[in-house]
Scaffold this active site. Structure first.
Site, PDB file in Angstrom:
ATOM      1  CG  ASP A  56      48.270  43.318  29.636  1.00 31.20           C
ATOM      2  OD1 ASP A  56      47.656  44.117  28.910  1.00 31.20           O
ATOM      3  OD2 ASP A  56      48.420  43.498  30.864  1.00 31.20           O
ATOM      4  NE  ARG A  91      28.923  36.183  44.689  1.00 30.46           N
ATOM      5  CZ  ARG A  91      28.581  34.893  44.599  1.00 30.46           C
ATOM      6  NH1 ARG A  91      29.235  34.073  43.808  1.00 30.46           N
ATOM      7  NH2 ARG A  91      27.573  34.423  45.320  1.00 30.46           N
ATOM      8  CE  LYS A 106      45.292  51.227  33.450  1.00 31.40           C
ATOM      9  NZ  LYS A 106      46.311  50.174  33.390  1.00 31.40           N
ATOM     10  CE1 TYR A 134      50.149  48.803  35.566  1.00 32.97           C
ATOM     11  CE2 TYR A 134      49.347  46.960  36.892  1.00 32.97           C
ATOM     12  CZ  TYR A 134      49.378  48.317  36.607  1.00 32.97           C
ATOM     13  OH  TYR A 134      48.636  49.170  37.359  1.00 32.97           O
TER      14      TYR A 134
HETATM   15  C1  LIG Z   1      46.794  49.174  34.262  1.00 32.61           C
HETATM   16  C2  LIG Z   1      47.332  47.921  33.697  1.00 32.61           C
HETATM   17  C3  LIG Z   1      47.033  46.686  34.290  1.00 32.61           C
HETATM   18  C4  LIG Z   1      46.191  46.568  35.546  1.00 32.61           C
HETATM   19  O1  LIG Z   1      44.896  47.012  35.313  1.00 32.61           O
HETATM   20  P1  LIG Z   1      43.902  47.517  36.493  1.00 32.61           P
HETATM   21  O2  LIG Z   1      42.640  47.782  35.743  1.00 32.61           O
HETATM   22  O3  LIG Z   1      44.524  48.733  37.101  1.00 32.61           O
HETATM   23  O4  LIG Z   1      43.790  46.397  37.471  1.00 32.61           O
HETATM   24  C5  LIG Z   1      47.532  45.540  33.685  1.00 32.61           C
HETATM   25  N1  LIG Z   1      48.297  45.608  32.583  1.00 32.61           N
HETATM   26  C6  LIG Z   1      48.614  46.776  31.991  1.00 32.61           C
HETATM   27  C7  LIG Z   1      49.454  46.784  30.769  1.00 32.61           C
HETATM   28  C8  LIG Z   1      48.148  47.978  32.533  1.00 32.61           C
HETATM   29  O5  LIG Z   1      48.476  49.134  31.951  1.00 32.61           O
END
Ligand SMILES: *Cc1c(COP(=O)(O)O)cnc(C)c1O
Length: 384
Positions: free
Chosen positions: A175, A49, A200, A103
């Site tokens: 992001d 953790r 992703k 998002y």
């Molecule tokens: C999917 C996504 C998130 C969130 O990610 P998780 O791994 O599902 O928590 C944040 N920002 C973007 C641009 C995303 O495509």
């Protein structure tokens, strides 16, 4: 001067180190919550953790090398990364200025949760540089941007925003999930922190939920402390899978860039589509910026069918390769309908105004043969 390694080499090897004899070529999985600690030691204990499991540390170093960051850290999800990155730079009384092209869950986090911590949030349309300066307040401590945006794939030029942030003493948080460090490295353009949903492209195989933050040693250390107390550590197995996935990041992204562009060009010649959205197309509003800012246009593709939601559903039923599923960045092509997912909370009229009318489909192009994807699109269009 030491020669800088390319992205594929960095993604596969991290820092080049001498290998001892009889060592495994693939890093072992340390599926252990705890580790023996020397008696009498005052060092921080090894405990998964705490984020100091070898599998967690290995991918963090790998991402830092790819982003050109001092440090990086992986956490339990992309949302975990976004939450902790902001809690690391914001205090009660501070103001966060965010792009409103972000998002959906990030929007909910900012809008619904940050107020409870005394953090004020406001949103602006991100494309005009003047709007950022005008929207700054005395207590603005961070600006948040997502680029390329979902699902219109607008590309935001962060350099002038980064310059504004520097003069105003504001942290710029980006992001960069859609771009990956192969196509875009925000820190090189003046951002302070980069966030990824590693769910992703970084992992790339649709089998893990994870997030990451990269930036300065000092801020990542703040994120690490928050991760420990908010319980956001990544499981070692997930870390091990991400390490395997990241080894092929550069080749995957290069192939996805190429296939998405060729499919976008093909789609733009089909009369059944009212619009095709891909930053590699000259018709895209940010095409010139994208050429200058990005190293690749990305594997995402937006198409708008002329027949609206009805045509979109028929097209989805007729497709045989793309899976109808949310998420993106995996080896398999996925397709989703923003009217039912990311933009479900808007009315149809609001969606039209946002440039995402019903009939819009968002594709995450996978690693299938480009000819097969094109042929599948063609046979599905023929059925409309
Ligand atoms: C999917 C996504 C998130 C969130 O990610 P998780 O791994 O599902 O928590 C944040 N920002 C973007 C641009 C995303 O495509």
């Amino acid at each position: 001067m030491k020669r800088r390694l390319g992205f594929s080499t960095r993604a596969i090897h991290g820092d080049l180190e001498a290998r001892p004899d009889w060592a495994p070529v693939v890093a072992p999985l340390y599926q252990s919550s705890t580790f023996t600690n020397p008696i009498g030691s005052t060092h921080e204990v090894l405990y998964t953790r705490y984020g100091n499991n070898p599998n967690q540390l290995q991918i963090a170093r790998r991402l830092a090398l790819l982003e050109g960051a001092e440090a990086a850290i992986f956490v339990a999800s992309g949302m975990g990364a976004t939450a902790l990155a902001h809690l690391a730079v914001l205090r009660p009384g501070d103001h966060l200025l965010s792009s409103d092209w972000i998002y959906g869950t990030t929007h909910r986090l900012f809008q619904g949760e940050f107020g409870r911590f005394g953090i004020e949030v406001s949103f602006v349309t991100p494309f005009e540089q003047r709007t950022w300066k005008r929207a700054l307040k005395k207590n603005t401590r961070a600006i948040f941007i997502e680029t390329p945006t979902n699902p219109l794939l607008r590309v935001i030029d962060i350099e002038p925003i980064a310059a504004l942030c520097k003069t105003e003493g504001v942290a710029l948080v980006v992001d960069s999930t859609f771009a990956t460090p192969i196509n875009f490295r925000p820190l090189e353009q003046g951002a302070d922190l980069v966030i990824h949903s590693a769910t992703k492209y970084l992992n790339g195989h649709s089998d893990v939920i994870a997030g990451a933050v990269a930036g300065s040693e000092a801020v990542i250390e703040e994120v690490r402390k928050l991760m420990q107390v908010w319980g956001q550590a990544l499981d070692p197995m997930a870390a091990w899978l991400i390490e395997r996935g990241m080894k092929t990041l550069a080749v995957r992204v290069a192939r996805q860039n190429a296939t998405a562009l060729s499919l976008a060009e093909w789609c733009s010649r089909q009369p059944q589509f009212a619009a095709v959205h891909h930053p590699g197309l000259p018709s895209h509003p940010d095409h010139e910026d994208a050429k200058r800012i990005l190293d690749g246009f990305g594997g995402m593709l937006g198409v708008e069918l002329k027949g609206g939601a009805h045509a979109a559903e028929r097209f989805l039923h007729a497709l045989t390769i793309a899976a109808h599923a949310p998420s993106l960045g995996g080896v398999e092509t996925l397709v989703s309908e923003p009217r039912l997912t990311s933009h479900a909370s808007l009315t149809p009229q609001e969606r039209v105004r946002a440039g995402i009318p019903d009939g819009f489909l968002r594709f995450s192009i996978g690693l299938e043969d480009a000819d097969d994807l094109t042929a599948d699109f063609a046979q599905a269009l023929a059925q409309l």
